[in-house]
Design an enzyme around this catalytic site. Structure first.
Site, PDB file in Angstrom:
ATOM      1  N   ASP A 191      -1.484  42.964   9.845  1.00 39.32           N
ATOM      2  CA  ASP A 191      -0.214  42.400   9.396  1.00 39.32           C
ATOM      3  C   ASP A 191      -0.468  41.682   8.354  1.00 39.32           C
ATOM      4  O   ASP A 191      -0.863  40.289   8.254  1.00 39.32           O
ATOM      5  CB  ASP A 191       0.411  41.630  10.597  1.00 39.32           C
ATOM      6  CG  ASP A 191       1.813  41.008  10.320  1.00 39.32           C
ATOM      7  OD1 ASP A 191       2.217  41.115   9.124  1.00 39.32           O
ATOM      8  OD2 ASP A 191       2.385  40.161  11.134  1.00 39.32           O
ATOM      9  N   TRP A 234       2.610  34.465  14.385  1.00 38.45           N
ATOM     10  CA  TRP A 234       2.715  35.925  14.260  1.00 38.45           C
ATOM     11  C   TRP A 234       1.977  36.888  15.214  1.00 38.45           C
ATOM     12  O   TRP A 234       2.696  37.854  15.623  1.00 38.45           O
ATOM     13  CB  TRP A 234       2.750  36.227  12.790  1.00 38.45           C
ATOM     14  CG  TRP A 234       4.151  35.913  12.065  1.00 38.45           C
ATOM     15  CD1 TRP A 234       4.007  34.695  11.156  1.00 38.45           C
ATOM     16  CD2 TRP A 234       5.513  35.973  12.324  1.00 38.45           C
ATOM     17  NE1 TRP A 234       5.395  34.483  10.894  1.00 38.45           N
ATOM     18  CE2 TRP A 234       6.132  35.160  11.419  1.00 38.45           C
ATOM     19  CE3 TRP A 234       6.195  36.841  13.355  1.00 38.45           C
ATOM     20  CZ2 TRP A 234       7.677  35.103  11.438  1.00 38.45           C
ATOM     21  CZ3 TRP A 234       7.652  36.817  13.153  1.00 38.45           C
ATOM     22  CH2 TRP A 234       8.218  36.007  12.201  1.00 38.45           C
ATOM     23  N   LYS A 281       7.710  38.313   1.307  1.00 41.94           N
ATOM     24  CA  LYS A 281       6.831  37.392   1.014  1.00 41.94           C
ATOM     25  C   LYS A 281       6.066  37.362  -0.278  1.00 41.94           C
ATOM     26  O   LYS A 281       6.267  36.749  -1.400  1.00 41.94           O
ATOM     27  CB  LYS A 281       5.970  36.815   2.363  1.00 41.94           C
ATOM     28  CG  LYS A 281       6.521  36.311   3.301  1.00 41.94           C
ATOM     29  CD  LYS A 281       6.630  36.762   4.514  1.00 41.94           C
ATOM     30  CE  LYS A 281       7.439  35.846   5.462  1.00 41.94           C
ATOM     31  NZ  LYS A 281       7.287  36.536   6.823  1.00 41.94           N
TER      32      LYS A 281
END
Ligand SMILES: *Cc1c(COP(=O)(O)O)cnc(C)c1O
Length: 361
Positions: free
Chosen positions: A173, A102, A197
């Protein structure tokens, strides 16, 4: 249908009491005769709900008053563009720490908007996976900001100590670990997280940004991505993802009633320990990430005999342990055990893994 424990990495399971409440209120919310999703975001009743959701999140994370909380569109990847557009003025560069897939994807996007200095911190050997300690990151003291991903959802790597960037704004993030353990928000310039999530359904992204970082966006920044525009309009410059905001609010209430982030962090620790012990104590499963960098939210593991992968997946699915297939780029299995996953779910997985190992010796 018997009980299912869903280990999907995202969109992930939501707390059962939250889903039950949403179902109960679905058609007739607060005696309006309408669903939340059918109401104007400018109506008083909606705004009251939206403000409470923000206040609850602020309380859960102890967010200081000089930070704005924005409810945005566009997911985690939307922020891969929004962060450089808003925080990277011309003539400056930004440091991007790469620890997994990511943070790498964030670099690819940021490259479109300015000068990006990539710092790879993976320290893999044949036998183990680890990361360079943040005290040794070669940071540029002149950088506009430092971006990193404290929990790499795909790779199962976590950086639990907050890096010291010597005054350079730190951007994180936290899509897959926001609200999973206590953090000191004042150490960050900006935190963002796609909701699907650990917060709620997809379609909503939370941005927590220090006020002094607002108002320096690049000219080409679309208004729906401009933090200042969002802040000045209480995240209602355009229609926000109203239903996702409502569900996030229910999750914040649920978490508050459970005792907040401190309480859930204990459960998360217990869940992760249980699963890592089962992996480390077995002859069939393995996870080669060094203990310090093991994620408590996304736990990848591999079967030493990979020919058993399909069998493992079909048999686990059959007993209600779903979505355990690892991400295609790392293979194997992955159990995502966010806040909503109860300890019983992890216990059920561990029991299954032990029995599966016995049956396949
Ligand atoms: C899932 C995820 C993203 C991407 O989120 P989208 O909402 O699909 O754009 C970004 N970063 C991390 C760490 C993630 O786990």
């Amino acid at each position: 249908m018997s009980e299912v424990f869903n280990f999907c990495a995202g969109p992930a399971m939501l707390p059962t009491p939250v889903m039950a409440k949403a179902q109960q209120e679905f058609i007739n919310w607060q005696d309006t005769g309408s669903s939340v999703m059918e109401l104007s975001h400018r109506s008083g009743i909606y705004i009251t709900m939206a403000e409470k959701a923000e206040a609850d999140l602020r309380a859960l994370m102890s967010i200081p008053d000089n930070y704005k909380v924005l409810f945005c569109h566009g997911g985690g990847r939307g922020q891969f563009s929004a962060v450089p557009l808003n925080l990277l003025p011309q003539g400056k560069s930004a440091d991007y720490i790469v620890s997994g897939s990511w943070s790498k994807a964030a670099v690819a996007e940021a490259n479109n908007f300015g000068e990006i200095n990539v710092i790879n911190i993976n320290q893999d050997t044949d036998k183990s996976s680890s990361l360079l300690d943040s005290s040794e990151w070669p940071l540029d003291p002149e950088a506009a900001y430092v971006h990193y991903c404290p929990n790499e959802t795909v790779n199962g790597l976590e950086i639990s100590n907050i890096p010291d960037t010597n005054g350079v704004p730190l951007v994180a993030d936290m899509s897959s670990n926001i609200l999973s353990h206590e953090i000191d928000v004042s150490k960050f310039g900006l935190i963002y997280a796609g909701a699907q999530k650990n917060i709620g359904p997809s379609g909503l992204t939370i941005v927590i940004v220090r006020e002094d970082l607002l108002g320096q966006a690049q000219i080409a920044t679309p208004c729906i991505m401009n933090y200042k525009t969002a802040a000045d309009n209480d995240s209602m410059y355009n229609t926000p993802p109203t239903y996702a905001w409502y569900l996030a609010g229910l999750v914040f209430q649920w978490l508050t009633e459970l005792g907040g982030v401190k309480a859930i962090a204990k459960v998360n620790k217990a869940k992760a320990e249980l699963l890592y012990q089962a992996i480390d104590g077995s002859d069939l499963y393995m996870n080669h990430i060094e203990t310090e960098f093991r994620s408590k939210m996304n736990i990848p593991f591999w079967l030493k005999d990979e020919s058993l992968n399909d069998k493992f997946l079909s048999e686990s699915e059959a007993v209600g342990l779903t979505a355990l297939k690892g991400h295609r780029i790392v293979g194997g299995m992955r159990a995502s055990i966010y806040n909503a996953m109860p300890l019983e779910g992890v216990q059920a997985l561990v029991d299954f893994m032990e029995q599966f190992e016995k049956r396949n010796r």
